[in-house]
Scaffold this motif. Sequence first.
Motif, PDB file in Angstrom:
ATOM      1  N   PRO A   1       0.809  -1.225   0.000  1.00 11.67           N
ATOM      2  CA  PRO A   1       0.000   0.000   0.000  1.00 11.67           C
ATOM      3  C   PRO A   1       0.842   1.275   0.000  1.00 11.67           C
ATOM      4  O   PRO A   1       0.429   2.294  -0.559  1.00 11.67           O
ATOM      5  CB  PRO A   1      -0.824  -0.120   1.282  1.00 11.67           C
ATOM      6  N   PHE A   2       2.029   1.229   0.602  1.00 10.43           N
ATOM      7  CA  PHE A   2       2.863   2.424   0.647  1.00 10.43           C
ATOM      8  C   PHE A   2       3.543   2.688  -0.695  1.00 10.43           C
ATOM      9  O   PHE A   2       3.855   3.822  -1.015  1.00 10.43           O
ATOM     10  CB  PHE A   2       3.882   2.309   1.777  1.00 10.43           C
ATOM     11  N   VAL A   3       3.749   1.630  -1.473  1.00 10.64           N
ATOM     12  CA  VAL A   3       4.237   1.833  -2.836  1.00 10.64           C
ATOM     13  C   VAL A   3       3.190   2.621  -3.630  1.00 10.64           C
ATOM     14  O   VAL A   3       3.514   3.581  -4.337  1.00 10.64           O
ATOM     15  CB  VAL A   3       4.527   0.481  -3.516  1.00 10.64           C
ATOM     16  N   LEU A   4       1.927   2.225  -3.479  1.00 10.10           N
ATOM     17  CA  LEU A   4       0.848   2.931  -4.184  1.00 10.10           C
ATOM     18  C   LEU A   4       0.746   4.373  -3.700  1.00 10.10           C
ATOM     19  O   LEU A   4       0.563   5.300  -4.507  1.00 10.10           O
ATOM     20  CB  LEU A   4      -0.479   2.209  -3.975  1.00 10.10           C
ATOM     21  N   ARG A   5       0.875   4.577  -2.404  1.00 12.76           N
ATOM     22  CA  ARG A   5       0.813   5.934  -1.867  1.00 12.76           C
ATOM     23  C   ARG A   5       1.974   6.774  -2.391  1.00 12.76           C
ATOM     24  O   ARG A   5       1.814   7.961  -2.674  1.00 12.76           O
ATOM     25  CB  ARG A   5       0.866   5.903  -0.343  1.00 12.76           C
ATOM     26  N   ALA A   6       3.126   6.142  -2.495  1.00 13.37           N
ATOM     27  CA  ALA A   6       4.291   6.877  -2.992  1.00 13.37           C
ATOM     28  C   ALA A   6       4.054   7.350  -4.426  1.00 13.37           C
ATOM     29  O   ALA A   6       4.390   8.488  -4.779  1.00 13.37           O
ATOM     30  CB  ALA A   6       5.534   5.999  -2.911  1.00 13.37           C
ATOM     31  N   TYR A   7       3.473   6.490  -5.250  1.00 19.67           N
ATOM     32  CA  TYR A   7       3.130   6.921  -6.612  1.00 19.67           C
ATOM     33  C   TYR A   7       2.181   8.117  -6.564  1.00 19.67           C
ATOM     34  O   TYR A   7       2.346   9.095  -7.296  1.00 19.67           O
ATOM     35  CB  TYR A   7       2.466   5.775  -7.384  1.00 19.67           C
ATOM     36  N   PHE A   8       1.182   8.021  -5.688  1.00 16.87           N
ATOM     37  CA  PHE A   8       0.216   9.119  -5.580  1.00 16.87           C
ATOM     38  C   PHE A   8       0.890  10.400  -5.104  1.00 16.87           C
ATOM     39  O   PHE A   8       0.678  11.475  -5.669  1.00 16.87           O
ATOM     40  CB  PHE A   8      -0.910   8.735  -4.618  1.00 16.87           C
TER      41      PHE A   8
END
Length: 436
Positions: A167-174
Amino acid sequence: MSHKRLARISLLLAAVGLNAAPAIMGLAPVHAAEEKKAPEAPKDTVRPEMYKLIDPAQVKPLLDAKNYTEFQNRIDQAAALPNVTPYEQFILNRMRLQVAQAKDDSEGSVKALQAIIDSGQLKPEEKARFIEATANIYYSGLKNFDKAIEWFDRYATETGDKAKFRPFVLRAYFLKNDFANAKAEALKDIQAAKAANTAPPKDTVLVLANVGAKNKEADTYLQAVEELTRYYPTEDYWNDLLSRTRGKKTYNNRLDLDLVRLKAVTVPGRMETDDYVEQAELATLGGFFTEAKIALEKAYPNGVVPAGQYKAQIEKMRTSANKGAADDAKNIDAGIPAAQKSKDGVGLVNLGYNYVTLGQNDKGIDLMKQGIAKGVSKNPDDAKLRLGYALAISGKKDESLEVLKPLAAGTDPRADLARYWINYQSAPKIAPAEKQ
């Protein structure tokens, strides 16, 4: 719905052992061995002249007193000794990490962490914790989201745990405004979870919702909220979903009564007086007088319609609903023969739903089925939708899903409502509305 910001990952250094004394705490016996002039020192040792510079008994008070300059000076002197061994370098990097953490120096911390990770001196479980800490600092401390993604991915590769920080990978993209990748990766994870018959992580769905909101992609946002109602239902999510569904360009007003019926079931805590009045008005127009009567009783539980622009209109509607409901209670059976003789089954469908509102669910559902079997000339799938949710209201989940699933495959607003009823029956218990 209360839109919550993406939660930030916590950098709990103590949890990964970075605030503890470094590995040199075990060096005293090594020093003793040197003093005894052991014929061959163990491989992982610190020579006596270096140990004198970095003796924990001497350097810890420096750190406690925030004398970072002298602490760093001890490290530099030790590093300047000739032929520093890999293990000695490892120890010095642990000390560099310690002073960097004490100074809240994120750049210094990741530099030391990476040297420690690449030293070959860590056990696998230790290495995993240090990789995690590196990723965390890049994410929370330096906000270098490219590097954070790199190190979170490295953690997944080296440990085999691909879920922990996904989930933090996705947040980082965002957070680095790479919305295309944030959306694509979130959708991929959601579909993978659903294919595995598991709930997608809530954080993943929230990333998708944030992408939709940030990019003004209404369909993306609505898709995310629909997933939230399926797996993490609250009245707030349901209210948001139904309100936005009604605002879609493809929405058709003929489904207003169907939508408000779903709202009354999913978000009773968010139903306002106006919502019940709307339900009563639409039900009266459709000939569902008992439903209208019940809705008005909920709108005005004390029986008094307050003065206002629509008082007379509401009073008139209430009179009509009460009279119609009383007639239905006495004479509804008399309408069955005429409905059965009709070439169009819509009369049986509507009559059957009236029975459901009267609490005679089995009889009502049977009549609705007869009407659908006879054939409904206009919007026949609307009749199937109503049978589907009549079955849902009656607690006949399996049969309801069988009716609704074929309808949910479409792209029209009726398909939306069919999916929502499926989700409602399949989801966990709905949480109450959040306090605003």
